[in-house]
Design a protein around this motif. Structure first.
Motif, mmCIF file in Angstrom:
data_model
loop_
_atom_site.group_PDB
_atom_site.id
_atom_site.type_symbol
_atom_site.label_atom_id
_atom_site.label_comp_id
_atom_site.label_asym_id
_atom_site.label_seq_id
_atom_site.Cartn_x
_atom_site.Cartn_y
_atom_site.Cartn_z
ATOM 1 N N THR A 109 14.115 -28.317 4.684
ATOM 2 C CA THR A 109 14.045 -29.612 5.358
ATOM 3 C C THR A 109 13.653 -30.675 4.351
ATOM 4 O OG1 THR A 109 13.126 -30.844 7.228
ATOM 5 C CG2 THR A 109 11.631 -29.338 6.101
ATOM 6 N N HIS A 159 19.980 -26.390 6.375
ATOM 7 C CA HIS A 159 19.129 -27.502 5.974
ATOM 8 C C HIS A 159 19.010 -28.495 7.116
ATOM 9 C CE1 HIS A 159 18.189 -31.464 4.155
ATOM 10 N NE2 HIS A 159 17.299 -30.724 3.521
ATOM 11 N N TYR A 160 17.785 -28.854 7.457
ATOM 12 C CA TYR A 160 17.491 -29.864 8.472
ATOM 13 C C TYR A 160 16.929 -31.078 7.742
ATOM 14 C CZ TYR A 160 17.993 -26.128 11.867
ATOM 15 O OH TYR A 160 18.483 -25.108 12.631
ATOM 16 N N VAL A 213 12.492 -32.983 10.369
ATOM 17 C CA VAL A 213 11.807 -31.935 11.132
ATOM 18 C C VAL A 213 12.007 -32.154 12.634
ATOM 19 C CG1 VAL A 213 10.151 -31.329 9.351
ATOM 20 C CG2 VAL A 213 9.563 -33.093 11.010
#
Length: 121
Positions: free
Chosen positions: A18, A73-74, A77
């Protein structure tokens, strides 16, 4: 009379990709995740009540640990929180869910820096 049951799981450590900055995007970060889920519930639980009368609180832990695929992948959050809430809402008995995420890399001493996301239906 209506009754609600609130299940809680606190401080689960989750390694996840992230972030928005280049130094964040290539290595997983440690997030500390807490989850609360409100359920419709009977007014009283008898001493011989079955688990199906409630919800296994380990389902909350599983939603944290197993919802976000490894390698995904972020950027935010907030998206991690939404994925966890989406998983919890697969159970129609869940009427509200809150996910609290602390980015441990940003914390010093006893600080808790992060987000809290709540959704109801």
């Amino acid at each position: 009379m209506t009754s609600t049951l609130q299940l809680q799981v606190r401080d689960i450590d989750l390694m996840i990709l992230t972030g928005i900055y280049s130094e964040e995007t290539h290595l997983p970060q440690l997030l500390r995740v807490s989850v609360t889920a409100d359920l419709t519930a009977p007014e009283h639980f008898a001493p011989d009540a079955k688990l199906t009368d409630s919800k296994n609180y380990m389902d909350l832990k599983d939603a944290v640990l197993n919802t976000c695929p490894e390698g995904q992948h972020y950027v935010l959050v907030e998206a991690v929180a939404d994925a966890i809430i989406d998983s919890l809402f697969q159970d129609d008995r869940v009427t509200a869910a809150t996910v609290n995420i602390v980015k441990t890399a940003l914390t010093e001493k006893e600080e808790r820096i992060g987000i809290e996301r709540t959704r109801t239906r």
